[in-house]
Design an enzyme around this catalytic site. Structure first.
Site, short mmCIF file in Angstrom:
data_model
loop_
_atom_site.label_atom_id
_atom_site.label_comp_id
_atom_site.label_asym_id
_atom_site.label_seq_id
_atom_site.Cartn_x
_atom_site.Cartn_y
_atom_site.Cartn_z
N LYS A 281 -2.83 10.90 -3.69
CA LYS A 281 -0.92 11.34 -3.99
C LYS A 281 -0.86 11.93 -5.55
O LYS A 281 -1.88 11.72 -6.32
CB LYS A 281 -1.02 10.27 -3.59
CG LYS A 281 -0.69 9.86 -2.10
CD LYS A 281 -0.31 7.83 -2.25
CE LYS A 281 -0.19 7.65 -0.79
NZ LYS A 281 0.60 6.16 -0.90
N PHE B 123 12.28 2.17 1.47
CA PHE B 123 11.32 3.23 0.32
C PHE B 123 11.62 3.99 1.22
O PHE B 123 10.85 5.51 0.02
CB PHE B 123 10.13 2.52 0.09
CG PHE B 123 9.53 1.73 1.50
CD1 PHE B 123 8.71 3.28 1.46
CD2 PHE B 123 9.74 0.99 1.96
CE1 PHE B 123 7.50 2.89 2.91
CE2 PHE B 123 8.27 0.40 3.44
CZ PHE B 123 7.38 1.40 3.60
N ARG C 139 -10.25 3.64 5.34
CA ARG C 139 -9.34 2.51 5.18
C ARG C 139 -9.80 1.45 4.35
O ARG C 139 -9.05 0.54 3.58
CB ARG C 139 -8.63 1.98 6.83
CG ARG C 139 -8.08 2.87 7.21
CD ARG C 139 -6.90 3.08 6.76
NE ARG C 139 -5.48 2.29 6.44
CZ ARG C 139 -4.63 2.36 6.13
NH1 ARG C 139 -3.88 3.41 5.88
NH2 ARG C 139 -3.38 1.27 6.05
N THR D 69 -2.92 -1.92 0.65
CA THR D 69 -1.52 -0.94 0.59
C THR D 69 -1.07 -1.63 -0.88
O THR D 69 -0.75 -0.44 -2.00
CB THR D 69 -0.39 -1.07 1.41
OG1 THR D 69 -0.86 -0.54 2.94
CG2 THR D 69 0.52 -0.14 1.32
N ARG E 162 -7.61 0.96 -4.28
CA ARG E 162 -6.89 0.97 -4.21
C ARG E 162 -6.50 -0.45 -5.73
O ARG E 162 -6.55 -0.71 -7.21
CB ARG E 162 -5.58 0.77 -3.28
CG ARG E 162 -5.07 1.92 -2.90
CD ARG E 162 -4.99 1.64 -1.92
NE ARG E 162 -3.62 2.63 -1.25
CZ ARG E 162 -3.27 2.43 -0.32
NH1 ARG E 162 -3.74 1.40 0.65
NH2 ARG E 162 -2.96 3.49 0.33
N ASN F 129 0.05 4.46 -5.28
CA ASN F 129 -1.21 3.63 -4.89
C ASN F 129 -2.59 4.48 -4.21
O ASN F 129 -3.12 4.68 -3.47
CB ASN F 129 -1.11 2.16 -3.31
CG ASN F 129 -0.28 2.83 -2.54
OD1 ASN F 129 -0.27 4.58 -2.54
ND2 ASN F 129 -0.06 2.64 -1.46
N HIS G 210 -3.51 8.22 0.51
CA HIS G 210 -3.49 8.34 1.95
C HIS G 210 -4.59 8.17 3.28
O HIS G 210 -5.43 9.49 2.34
CB HIS G 210 -1.95 9.30 2.51
CG HIS G 210 -2.08 9.21 3.19
ND1 HIS G 210 -1.75 8.35 4.40
CD2 HIS G 210 -2.24 10.09 4.36
CE1 HIS G 210 -1.60 8.20 5.77
NE2 HIS G 210 -2.31 9.54 5.95
N GLU H 180 -1.93 13.50 12.13
CA GLU H 180 -1.36 14.15 10.59
C GLU H 180 -2.87 15.81 9.77
O GLU H 180 -1.55 16.15 9.42
CB GLU H 180 -1.75 13.63 9.85
CG GLU H 180 -1.09 12.18 9.87
CD GLU H 180 -1.28 10.24 9.52
OE1 GLU H 180 -0.79 9.37 9.24
OE2 GLU H 180 -2.72 10.98 8.35
P1 IDP Z 1 -0.61 2.49 3.86
O1 IDP Z 1 -0.80 4.09 2.93
O2 IDP Z 1 -1.61 2.20 3.21
O3 IDP Z 1 -1.27 3.19 5.26
P2 IDP Z 1 2.04 2.34 4.85
O4 IDP Z 1 2.38 0.95 5.43
O5 IDP Z 1 1.80 3.21 6.18
O6 IDP Z 1 0.34 2.18 3.97
O7 IDP Z 1 3.31 3.09 4.02
C1 IDP Z 1 2.80 4.23 3.37
C2 IDP Z 1 3.33 4.77 1.87
O8 IDP Z 1 4.35 4.45 1.41
C3 IDP Z 1 2.66 3.23 1.22
O9 IDP Z 1 0.39 3.94 1.10
C4 IDP Z 1 2.98 3.25 -0.26
O10 IDP Z 1 2.72 4.63 -0.33
C5 IDP Z 1 4.53 3.31 0.18
N1 IDP Z 1 5.06 1.57 0.62
C6 IDP Z 1 4.85 1.26 1.53
N2 IDP Z 1 5.44 -0.13 1.54
C7 IDP Z 1 6.15 -0.14 -0.05
C8 IDP Z 1 7.62 -0.54 -0.25
O11 IDP Z 1 7.43 -1.66 0.16
N3 IDP Z 1 7.83 0.28 -1.28
C9 IDP Z 1 8.08 1.30 -1.79
N4 IDP Z 1 6.60 1.96 -0.84
C10 IDP Z 1 6.09 1.36 -0.04
MG MG Z 2 -0.38 3.99 6.70
#
Ligand code: IDP
Ligand code: MG
Length: 148
Positions: free
Chosen positions: A9, A57, A85, A91, A102, A112, A115, A126
């Protein structure tokens, strides 16, 4: 053999952490079968993160992921989805375990670094957003006999 989409990212690119992150996954035995730098536009970002389109968000997430070029990678290996993962950590970087990407290097929930696909079905979808089948390479490594 299982495949997963990884995105390095914008925060990782800006902080010069791309090599470290890719190296951790390579050292775990995962094979790079496709890789390129991509400036994501809003259309691709909205497709990639469609599952989050109703979240508060979402706008911030699309702006962040399109803020500079990212590196898209297809990693291949046994249990690639769950291995990646685990290596990523949870996350919210502030809560992620030490030893994870992370946990060691990330800052917070939105910054973070990485992805990784969360299921094989989502991985296939994807990967198809970022790569044509001609861009994904099928090749053998000598080391595969030790780690596949
Ligand atoms: P992941 O990347 O661990 O799979 P997801 O829940 O799929 O997490 O969320 C996708 C991305 O959205 C996260 O990696 C993060 O960058 C962003 N994100 C998730 N929750 C929040 C939030 O509450 N505030 C801001 N960004 C968020
Ligand atoms: Mg995700």
């Amino acid at each position: 053999m299982e495949r997963s989409l990884v995105l390095i990212k914008p925060d990782a690119i800006q902080r010069c952490l791309a090599g470290d992150i890719i190296s951790r996954l390579e050292k775990k035995g995962l094979k790079i079968v496709a890789m390129k730098m991509v400036q994501m536009d809003h259309v691709l970002a909205q497709r990639h993160y469609a599952i989050h389109s109703d979240k508060p968000f979402f706008g911030e997430l699309v702006d962040f992921i399109t803020s500079c070029p990212i590196i898209a990678i297809v990693f291949q290996g046994r249990n690639a989805v769950s291995l990646i993962r685990q290596a990523m950590g949870e996350t919210n970087s502030a809560k992620a375990n030490p030893g994870t990407i992370r946990g060691d290097l990330g800052i917070d929930l939105s910054h973070n670094l990485i992805h990784g696909s969360d299921s094989q079905d989502n991985a296939s979808h994807e990967i198809s957003l970022f790569f044509s089948s001609e861009e994904i390479h099928d090749y053998n490594r000598d080391v595969d006999q030790w780690i596949s």
